[in-house]
Design a protein around this motif. Structure first.
Motif, PDB file in Angstrom:
ATOM      1  N   ARG B 215      12.729  15.142  53.364  1.00 38.09           N
ATOM      2  CA  ARG B 215      12.846  14.861  54.807  1.00 38.09           C
ATOM      3  C   ARG B 215      12.949  16.173  55.576  1.00 38.09           C
ATOM      4  O   ARG B 215      12.412  16.310  56.675  1.00 38.09           O
ATOM      5  N   GLU B 216      13.616  17.135  54.977  1.00 34.64           N
ATOM      6  CA  GLU B 216      13.758  18.432  55.639  1.00 34.64           C
ATOM      7  C   GLU B 216      12.445  19.220  55.635  1.00 34.64           C
ATOM      8  O   GLU B 216      12.104  19.867  56.632  1.00 34.64           O
ATOM      9  N   THR B 217      11.688  19.173  54.533  1.00 34.06           N
ATOM     10  CA  THR B 217      10.405  19.885  54.540  1.00 34.06           C
ATOM     11  C   THR B 217       9.419  19.214  55.506  1.00 34.06           C
ATOM     12  O   THR B 217       8.641  19.890  56.177  1.00 34.06           O
ATOM     13  N   ALA B 218       9.473  17.881  55.588  1.00 33.97           N
ATOM     14  CA  ALA B 218       8.607  17.181  56.547  1.00 33.97           C
ATOM     15  C   ALA B 218       8.993  17.566  57.980  1.00 33.97           C
ATOM     16  O   ALA B 218       8.123  17.816  58.825  1.00 33.97           O
ATOM     17  N   ALA B 219      10.291  17.614  58.260  1.00 33.95           N
ATOM     18  CA  ALA B 219      10.754  17.991  59.598  1.00 33.95           C
ATOM     19  C   ALA B 219      10.377  19.435  59.911  1.00 33.95           C
ATOM     20  O   ALA B 219      10.000  19.751  61.051  1.00 33.95           O
ATOM     21  N   TYR B 220      10.472  20.297  58.912  1.00 30.83           N
ATOM     22  CA  TYR B 220      10.067  21.696  59.108  1.00 30.83           C
ATOM     23  C   TYR B 220       8.597  21.737  59.556  1.00 30.83           C
ATOM     24  O   TYR B 220       8.234  22.480  60.473  1.00 30.83           O
ATOM     25  N   CYS B 221       7.748  20.944  58.897  1.00 31.83           N
ATOM     26  CA  CYS B 221       6.323  20.932  59.251  1.00 31.83           C
ATOM     27  C   CYS B 221       6.107  20.425  60.674  1.00 31.83           C
ATOM     28  O   CYS B 221       5.349  21.015  61.448  1.00 31.83           O
ATOM     29  N   VAL B 222       6.758  19.318  61.032  1.00 32.06           N
ATOM     30  CA  VAL B 222       6.570  18.765  62.377  1.00 32.06           C
ATOM     31  C   VAL B 222       7.010  19.781  63.426  1.00 32.06           C
ATOM     32  O   VAL B 222       6.297  20.047  64.404  1.00 32.06           O
ATOM     33  N   LEU B 223       8.166  20.390  63.211  1.00 33.25           N
ATOM     34  CA  LEU B 223       8.706  21.321  64.209  1.00 33.25           C
ATOM     35  C   LEU B 223       7.946  22.649  64.227  1.00 33.25           C
ATOM     36  O   LEU B 223       7.995  23.375  65.215  1.00 33.25           O
ATOM     37  N   SER B 224       7.234  22.953  63.140  1.00 36.40           N
ATOM     38  CA  SER B 224       6.424  24.178  63.084  1.00 36.40           C
ATOM     39  C   SER B 224       4.987  23.933  63.507  1.00 36.40           C
ATOM     40  O   SER B 224       4.185  24.866  63.534  1.00 36.40           O
ATOM     41  N   GLY B 225       4.634  22.677  63.747  1.00 35.07           N
ATOM     42  CA  GLY B 225       3.258  22.357  64.106  1.00 35.07           C
ATOM     43  C   GLY B 225       2.292  22.377  62.940  1.00 35.07           C
ATOM     44  O   GLY B 225       1.082  22.559  63.125  1.00 35.07           O
ATOM     45  N   ILE B 226       2.800  22.199  61.720  1.00 33.36           N
ATOM     46  CA  ILE B 226       1.924  22.167  60.538  1.00 33.36           C
ATOM     47  C   ILE B 226       1.340  20.761  60.383  1.00 33.36           C
ATOM     48  O   ILE B 226       2.081  19.784  60.251  1.00 33.36           O
ATOM     49  N   ASP B 227       0.015  20.680  60.399  1.00 36.99           N
ATOM     50  CA  ASP B 227      -0.690  19.396  60.300  1.00 36.99           C
ATOM     51  C   ASP B 227      -0.971  19.117  58.820  1.00 36.99           C
ATOM     52  O   ASP B 227      -1.976  19.549  58.284  1.00 36.99           O
TER      53      ASP B 227
END
Lengths: 74, 327
Positions: B215-227
């Protein structure tokens, strides 16, 4: 116009009337908060945030699978 | 909800830390946890060349970016596994799962200027994962894991990389540990570690995300703009590993921090006991007659798999394409 909610795996859309809290929406859809992220306009929305009509929401699952055994000689 | 650090509006709750974070301080938390894992387990030394195993999913793309943010030299390797549309894939998919995952990786690498290497299993080795699973009559994850381990190891050795980094997170490691403990797979328990040292023809392998949940790696991606590719692999649905994750998640909801305590407690207090009596990879290994990879048999499991699926032996791995620029 009710809020549109995109769910994944499988991909589908539902509509819910606002205003509703994130926690309330997840509860209505029987989705565990700890296994998803709720996204509005490209950013995360916390559980106590209120969602309104016309919001476009994505409920994104975070669990992925497909693991082999631990490393070692093949 | 307020951020524990700055008291500004929070965007995510992290129950196992009993805290909420704003975007800026959550991203910092992810960097700090990754740095802490790398330092605590001596994963990467200054100047090491790192090869990141990238799939297009949240964990591997987050890892690749985090390693760069932490100042490491990290190239990516994507392996096209032929899952989805194609001659042996799922015929109802217009665009295959592997096609989509490859596009996510290429777009990410190009946008960041990271160097990407690619291997296409169909082109290079004459089979794909659905075909291998059918030929072996085993779950697809078995052939998939074997193929990826073999090709990542070989590409790292051939390319002169010091270390292979994979995106295994705390949920992955806890679920593997849970499954192996349920069945008392003592040789697998002996090998489960966030770092596997180089030796016997294998590169060093590290898992810098073991202090972050998925959940944290997914949130990191969303907040970093990683598609990243959100869709789950169609071949993984319903596998045993996902069932173990589900059971551990239920325990985590009742008692936040359970997965961390389970996994790091194993590393601190139990892992060594299995290693001393286990059948780890430390013994002398021969070399595969087909490809030269380390193995305890005459030919390695990858060459045996390839021969079984295609009827022919191994061919050399080559880099099929690159994108972006090296760093």
């Amino acid at each position: 116009m009710p809020m549109r909610i995109l769910l994944r795996n499988p991909r589908r859309e539902v509509e819910i009337r606002g205003p509703r809290s994130v926690a309330g929406v997840l509860n209505e859809l029987s989705v565990e908060r700890s296994s998803v992220l709720v996204i509005r306009n490209g950013t995360l929305v916390p559980g106590d945030e209120m969602l309104a009509d016309e919001d476009e929401i994505e409920i994104r699952p975070v669990i992925s699978g497909g693991m082999g055994r631990p490393e070692g000689p093949t | 909800m307020k951020c524990r650090v700055c008291r500004g509006p929070a965007v995510i709750d992290v129950p196992r830390h009993n805290a909420n974070f704003c975007a800026e301080h959550f991203l910092r938390l992810c960097r700090d946890q990754t740095r802490k894992a790398i330092e605590a387990f001596d994963m990467i030394a200054p100047g090491d060349r790192v090869l990141v195993a990238v799939s297009g999913g949240k964990d591997s793309l987050a890892l690749w970016q985090l390693l760069h943010e932490l100042g490491h030299t990290a190239d990516g390797l994507y392996i096209g596994l032929g899952i989805g549309a194609g001659p042996k894939g799922r015929p109802n998919d217009e665009v295959g799962y592997s096609d989509v995952s490859g596009e996510h990786v290429r777009r990410f690498a190009a946008s960041k200027g990271f160097r990407l290497l690619e291997i296409d299993v169909r082109e290079e080795h004459g089979f794909d994962i659905p075909t291998a699973a059918a030929a072996t009559r085993r779950v697809p994850c078995s052939s998939c894991g074997l193929t990826k381990r073999h090709l990542f190891d070989r590409a790292a050795i051939d390319g002169g990389y010091d270390v292979v980094a994979t995106g295994h997170n705390l949920d992955d490691e806890a679920a593997v540990l849970f499954g192996n403990a349920l069945q008392w797979n003592t040789d697998y328990l002996a090998r489960q570690a966030p770092v596997l040292p180089a030796g016997n023809g294998f590169p060093r392998k590290v898992k810098p995300l073991v202090r972050l949940t998925e959940r944290e790696t997914a949130a990191y991606c969303v907040l970093s703009g990683i598609d990243y590719q959100v869709e789950e692999c169609p071949l993984a649905a319903g596998n045993r590993h996902l069932g173990y994750k589900d059971l551990l998640e239920q325990a985590e909801r009742r008692s936040p921090g359970t997965k961390h305590t389970f996994y790091f407690g194993f590393l601190d207090r139990a892992a060594e006991r299995f290693r001393s009596g286990g059948e780890g990879p430390g013994g002398e290994l021969g070399r595969c007659a087909g490809c030269g990879a380390p193995t305890s048999e005459e030919t390695c499991a990858f060459c045996r798999l390839q021969a079984r699926v295609t009827g022919v032996g191994d061919v050399p791995v080559r880099i099929t394409s690159t994108a972006g620029v090296g760093r």
